[in-house]
Design an enzyme around this catalytic site. Structure first.
Site, PDB file in Angstrom:
ATOM      1  N   PHE A 159       4.516   5.064 -13.546  1.00  0.00           N
ATOM      2  CA  PHE A 159       2.927   4.910 -13.467  1.00  0.00           C
ATOM      3  C   PHE A 159       2.442   6.005 -12.347  1.00  0.00           C
ATOM      4  O   PHE A 159       3.341   6.629 -11.836  1.00  0.00           O
ATOM      5  CB  PHE A 159       2.438   3.522 -13.128  1.00  0.00           C
ATOM      6  CG  PHE A 159       2.971   2.929 -11.675  1.00  0.00           C
ATOM      7  CD1 PHE A 159       1.909   3.213 -10.571  1.00  0.00           C
ATOM      8  CD2 PHE A 159       4.090   2.567 -11.356  1.00  0.00           C
ATOM      9  CE1 PHE A 159       2.185   2.864  -9.460  1.00  0.00           C
ATOM     10  CE2 PHE A 159       4.316   1.996  -9.989  1.00  0.00           C
ATOM     11  CZ  PHE A 159       3.345   2.404  -9.063  1.00  0.00           C
ATOM     12  N   ASP A 177       0.826  -1.152   0.039  1.00  0.00           N
ATOM     13  CA  ASP A 177       0.057  -0.120  -0.094  1.00  0.00           C
ATOM     14  C   ASP A 177       0.770   1.263   0.115  1.00  0.00           C
ATOM     15  O   ASP A 177       1.920   1.277   0.901  1.00  0.00           O
ATOM     16  CB  ASP A 177      -1.051  -0.034   1.196  1.00  0.00           C
ATOM     17  CG  ASP A 177      -2.129   1.086   0.832  1.00  0.00           C
ATOM     18  OD1 ASP A 177      -3.187   0.536  -0.021  1.00  0.00           O
ATOM     19  OD2 ASP A 177      -2.347   2.108   1.655  1.00  0.00           O
TER      20      ASP A 177
HETATM   21  P1  ITT Z   1      -3.608  -2.324  -5.393  1.00  0.00           P
HETATM   22  O1  ITT Z   1      -4.509  -1.862  -4.198  1.00  0.00           O
HETATM   23  O2  ITT Z   1      -4.473  -3.316  -6.087  1.00  0.00           O
HETATM   24  O3  ITT Z   1      -2.358  -2.688  -5.002  1.00  0.00           O
HETATM   25  P2  ITT Z   1      -3.924   0.365  -6.230  1.00  0.00           P
HETATM   26  O4  ITT Z   1      -3.345   1.435  -7.371  1.00  0.00           O
HETATM   27  O5  ITT Z   1      -5.193   0.858  -5.843  1.00  0.00           O
HETATM   28  O6  ITT Z   1      -3.352  -0.960  -6.281  1.00  0.00           O
HETATM   29  P3  ITT Z   1      -2.847   1.618  -3.797  1.00  0.00           P
HETATM   30  O7  ITT Z   1      -4.256   1.430  -2.982  1.00  0.00           O
HETATM   31  O8  ITT Z   1      -1.743   1.383  -2.923  1.00  0.00           O
HETATM   32  O9  ITT Z   1      -2.728   0.809  -4.877  1.00  0.00           O
HETATM   33  O10 ITT Z   1      -2.814   3.159  -4.211  1.00  0.00           O
HETATM   34  C1  ITT Z   1      -1.257   3.660  -4.530  1.00  0.00           C
HETATM   35  C2  ITT Z   1      -1.589   4.872  -5.336  1.00  0.00           C
HETATM   36  O11 ITT Z   1      -0.457   5.668  -5.164  1.00  0.00           O
HETATM   37  C3  ITT Z   1      -1.470   4.332  -7.114  1.00  0.00           C
HETATM   38  O12 ITT Z   1      -2.473   3.984  -7.531  1.00  0.00           O
HETATM   39  C4  ITT Z   1      -0.621   5.446  -7.485  1.00  0.00           C
HETATM   40  O13 ITT Z   1      -1.542   6.466  -7.819  1.00  0.00           O
HETATM   41  C5  ITT Z   1       0.099   6.230  -6.262  1.00  0.00           C
HETATM   42  N1  ITT Z   1       1.499   5.361  -6.160  1.00  0.00           N
HETATM   43  C6  ITT Z   1       2.004   4.625  -5.322  1.00  0.00           C
HETATM   44  N2  ITT Z   1       3.398   4.216  -5.897  1.00  0.00           N
HETATM   45  C7  ITT Z   1       3.672   4.833  -6.610  1.00  0.00           C
HETATM   46  C8  ITT Z   1       5.025   5.136  -7.450  1.00  0.00           C
HETATM   47  O14 ITT Z   1       5.908   4.351  -7.339  1.00  0.00           O
HETATM   48  N3  ITT Z   1       4.903   5.925  -8.589  1.00  0.00           N
HETATM   49  C9  ITT Z   1       3.538   6.644  -8.887  1.00  0.00           C
HETATM   50  N4  ITT Z   1       2.506   6.855  -8.061  1.00  0.00           N
HETATM   51  C10 ITT Z   1       2.423   5.758  -7.175  1.00  0.00           C
END
Ligand code: ITT
Length: 197
Positions: A156, A74
């Site tokens: 991303f 997360d």
């Molecule tokens: P899962 O819950 O299935 O893992 P998710 O995209 O919903 O997928 P999160 O709830 O952890 O995951 O949300 C994290 C968000 O934060 C993600 O969608 C990105 O927008 C941002 N994020 C996290 N790590 C990032 C990165 O390395 N680079 C850019 N954005 C990031």
């Protein structure tokens, strides 16, 4: 700390960007890495109040459903002038998902207005869950600043907006090998591999 002796794990995420980064980091360890998407696992509701709580919800659910050790991630962007928002709501901040992540980045830039402090950090919580219910937690963070206009097409999410401290290029302009060495996720994964492998 409990060692990971299994040679196959599942990444408890449906985010293709996270899967790509984590698979690249696992290559040298000879561990087969499947994803929750590959296994068509259900997506549990993320109703935790912290990154760790949400990572645990994802990992425990995936380990139970797949019978394999599962690693939940997360993560999110914490903007200092906005009291660390969107934080755990980083994915939901992009609702209603118009124009890919441009929608969220434009909204963030508008909220920041002409604030002089454009500093921010990405946080990543990883929870390893074994099918028997045992869990272990790891965290990583990278500090930087938010640029406008956004630049780059690698990575991303918020990567085109985030310039890590010590660099002139955004995470979306830097090669994946660089992001995968200094990012919040790379740091949390290093703590996991140092302790569990
Ligand atoms: P899962 O819950 O299935 O893992 P998710 O995209 O919903 O997928 P999160 O709830 O952890 O995951 O949300 C994290 C968000 O934060 C993600 O969608 C990105 O927008 C941002 N994020 C996290 N790590 C990032 C990165 O390395 N680079 C850019 N954005 C990031």
């Amino acid at each position: 700390m409990r060692k990971l002796i299994e040679k196959r794990i599942v990444l408890a995420t449906h985010n293709a960007g996270k899967v790509k980064e984590m698979q690249a980091i696992f290559v040298p360890f000879g561990i087969e890495v499947l994803s929750a998407g590959d296994l068509k696992l259900t997506e549990p509701e993320e109703d935790g109040k912290t990154f760790i709580e949400n990572a645990r919800i994802k990992a425990v659910s995936a380990a139970k459903e797949s019978g394999l050790p599962a690693l939940g991630d997360d993560s999110g962007l914490c903007v200092h002038a906005l009291n660390d928002r969107p934080g755990i709501y980083s994915a939901r901040y992009n609702e209603p998902k118009k124009n890919g992540f441009m929608y969220a980045m434009e909204k963030l830039n508008e909220e920041l207005g002409n604030a002089s402090d454009r500093s921010a950090h990405f946080s990543c919580a990883l929870v390893m869950a074994w099918p028997d219910g045992e869990t272990a937690e790891f965290e990583g963070r990278v500090d930087g600043a938010l640029q406008w206009p956004v630049k780059g097409t690698n990575g991303f999410g918020y990567d085109p907006m985030f310039v890590p401290n010590g660099y002139d290029l955004s995470f979306a302009e830097l090669p994946a090998e660089v992001k995968n060495t200094i990012s919040h996720r790379a740091r949390a994964l290093k703590s996991f591999t140092d302790n569990c492998l």
